[in-house]
Design a protein around this motif. Sequence first.
Motif, short mmCIF file in Angstrom:
data_model
loop_
_atom_site.label_atom_id
_atom_site.label_comp_id
_atom_site.label_asym_id
_atom_site.label_seq_id
_atom_site.Cartn_x
_atom_site.Cartn_y
_atom_site.Cartn_z
N ASN A 1 91.10 15.96 29.16
CA ASN A 1 91.16 17.47 28.98
C ASN A 1 89.76 17.79 28.54
O ASN A 1 89.42 19.00 29.04
N LEU A 2 88.65 17.10 27.93
CA LEU A 2 87.80 17.37 27.65
C LEU A 2 86.65 17.55 28.78
O LEU A 2 85.71 18.23 29.04
N ARG A 3 86.95 16.76 29.75
CA ARG A 3 86.38 16.53 30.92
C ARG A 3 86.67 17.61 31.96
O ARG A 3 85.90 17.97 32.81
N LYS A 4 87.60 18.59 31.80
CA LYS A 4 88.19 19.18 32.76
C LYS A 4 87.17 20.38 32.69
O LYS A 4 86.73 20.90 31.66
N PRO A 5 86.82 20.88 33.98
CA PRO A 5 85.99 22.26 33.97
C PRO A 5 86.67 23.36 33.26
O PRO A 5 87.89 23.57 33.79
N ARG A 6 86.24 24.11 32.55
CA ARG A 6 86.87 25.27 31.96
C ARG A 6 86.91 26.42 32.88
O ARG A 6 85.56 26.65 33.97
N PRO A 7 87.83 27.02 33.06
CA PRO A 7 88.04 28.14 34.09
C PRO A 7 86.84 29.44 33.60
O PRO A 7 86.46 29.56 32.61
N ALA A 8 86.33 29.84 34.48
CA ALA A 8 85.18 30.77 34.64
C ALA A 8 85.84 32.14 34.21
O ALA A 8 86.15 33.10 35.21
N LEU A 9 86.04 32.49 32.99
CA LEU A 9 86.64 33.65 32.51
C LEU A 9 85.40 34.63 32.17
O LEU A 9 84.42 34.25 31.81
N THR A 10 85.52 35.95 32.69
CA THR A 10 84.64 36.97 32.24
C THR A 10 84.62 37.45 30.80
O THR A 10 85.56 36.92 29.88
N ASP A 11 83.69 38.01 30.21
CA ASP A 11 83.64 38.35 28.74
C ASP A 11 84.73 39.29 28.67
O ASP A 11 85.59 39.09 27.43
N ARG A 12 85.27 40.20 29.29
CA ARG A 12 86.48 41.06 29.24
C ARG A 12 87.52 40.23 29.06
O ARG A 12 88.28 40.38 28.25
N GLU A 13 87.77 39.34 30.10
CA GLU A 13 88.89 38.53 30.09
C GLU A 13 89.06 37.54 28.87
O GLU A 13 90.20 37.41 28.37
N ARG A 14 87.91 37.00 28.57
CA ARG A 14 88.15 36.38 27.12
C ARG A 14 88.42 37.09 26.12
O ARG A 14 89.17 36.85 25.12
N ASP A 15 88.18 38.39 26.05
CA ASP A 15 88.46 39.47 24.98
C ASP A 15 89.76 39.76 25.00
O ASP A 15 90.45 39.60 23.83
N ILE A 16 90.41 39.98 26.01
CA ILE A 16 91.67 40.28 26.33
C ILE A 16 92.81 38.93 25.93
O ILE A 16 93.58 39.01 25.24
N LEU A 17 92.14 37.84 26.26
CA LEU A 17 92.85 36.70 26.07
C LEU A 17 92.70 36.41 24.46
O LEU A 17 93.86 35.98 23.84
N ALA A 18 91.85 36.58 23.72
CA ALA A 18 91.74 36.58 22.38
C ALA A 18 92.69 37.43 21.66
O ALA A 18 93.37 37.08 20.78
N GLN A 19 92.73 38.66 22.12
CA GLN A 19 93.89 39.63 21.60
C GLN A 19 95.23 39.18 21.92
O GLN A 19 95.99 39.40 21.09
N LEU A 20 95.53 38.60 23.15
CA LEU A 20 96.60 38.23 23.55
C LEU A 20 97.14 36.75 22.68
O LEU A 20 98.40 36.87 22.11
N ALA A 21 96.20 36.24 22.10
CA ALA A 21 96.55 34.98 21.25
C ALA A 21 97.02 35.52 19.69
O ALA A 21 97.59 34.88 18.98
N THR A 22 96.63 36.69 19.59
CA THR A 22 97.20 37.43 18.06
C THR A 22 98.42 37.87 18.33
O THR A 22 99.05 38.23 17.32
N GLY A 23 99.01 38.00 19.46
CA GLY A 23 100.29 38.54 19.73
C GLY A 23 100.55 40.02 19.97
O GLY A 23 101.73 40.47 20.15
#
Length: 222
Positions: free
Chosen positions: A153-175
Amino acid sequence: MTEPAAGGPAPVRILVCDDHVVVRAGLLALLDSAPGIEVVGEAGTGEEALALAARLAPDVVLMDLQLGAGIDGVETTRRLTTGTPTTGTGRAPHVLVLTTYDTDADITRAIEAGATGYLLKAERPEELFAAIHAAAQGRTALSGPVAGRVMANLRKPRPALTDRERDILAQLATGLGNREIARALFISEATVKTHLRRIYDKLGVDTRAGAVAVAKEQRLLP
């Protein structure tokens, strides 16, 4: 349990938490023969483990992940490793997960909750004893297959998310729901839905829970 030699190190104090009585009995019998290990208590639920840990101050809690009714092993681990012991020892116990589950999500959740080690129940007794002693010293102990999955898992390339997508994902994680995310980020609900579709495609999932789980595995969240 083998008694320590005069002047030797004190035995590692173990609390066993497993909701299956037969499994627990087998572990107690096995650990009773282990050198330098002393079982100080056993619990069948997460709540019972928390109460016993506060009273008995074990060095290591041997923790199953699935505990039936009540809080699961991951939440129990989180509370054990972040809570303040009430015994006056001034330290929290180390938690060594012992389970049959080896999915990426289970491993990630347990480690993020503060588990020192993650062992599978198929391991040989000698491996379990060694892992207990390692955990008591705060050293990471992982079953071979688990270590392999962690490294992969550590060696897997991370998906290339945009800054806005990361913002939305962070909000999503809070429920938060789509409307709440839109308000928090000052964008329209339709824009949130568009970004979510792109996030799902990049992470290879089709649900909100799946997106959050993969994001945690890939360390995409702040």
